[in-house]
Motif scaffolding. Sequence first.
Motif: not given
Length: 58
Positions: A8-30
């Motif tokens: 069966p297809a899995q459904t997403l629930t609204s209580s699941a936290p959204t995982q976003r990529p995280r980049v340290d600003s120091g890594a961007l600014l160098q």
Amino acid sequence: MNSQPKPPAQTLTSSAPTQRPRVDSGALLQGSSAVEIEHAGQRYLLRVTRENKLILTK
């Protein structure tokens, strides 16, 4: 041919936290106070203010 039943297809629930990529600003600014970012053919400037906040401008 033998076909196996699909699970069966899995459904997403609204209580699941959204995982976003995280980049340290120091890594961007160098070590720089500003960096150019190209997105969809447009160039943006991400810079650090005197108050150590980030500003993104087009």
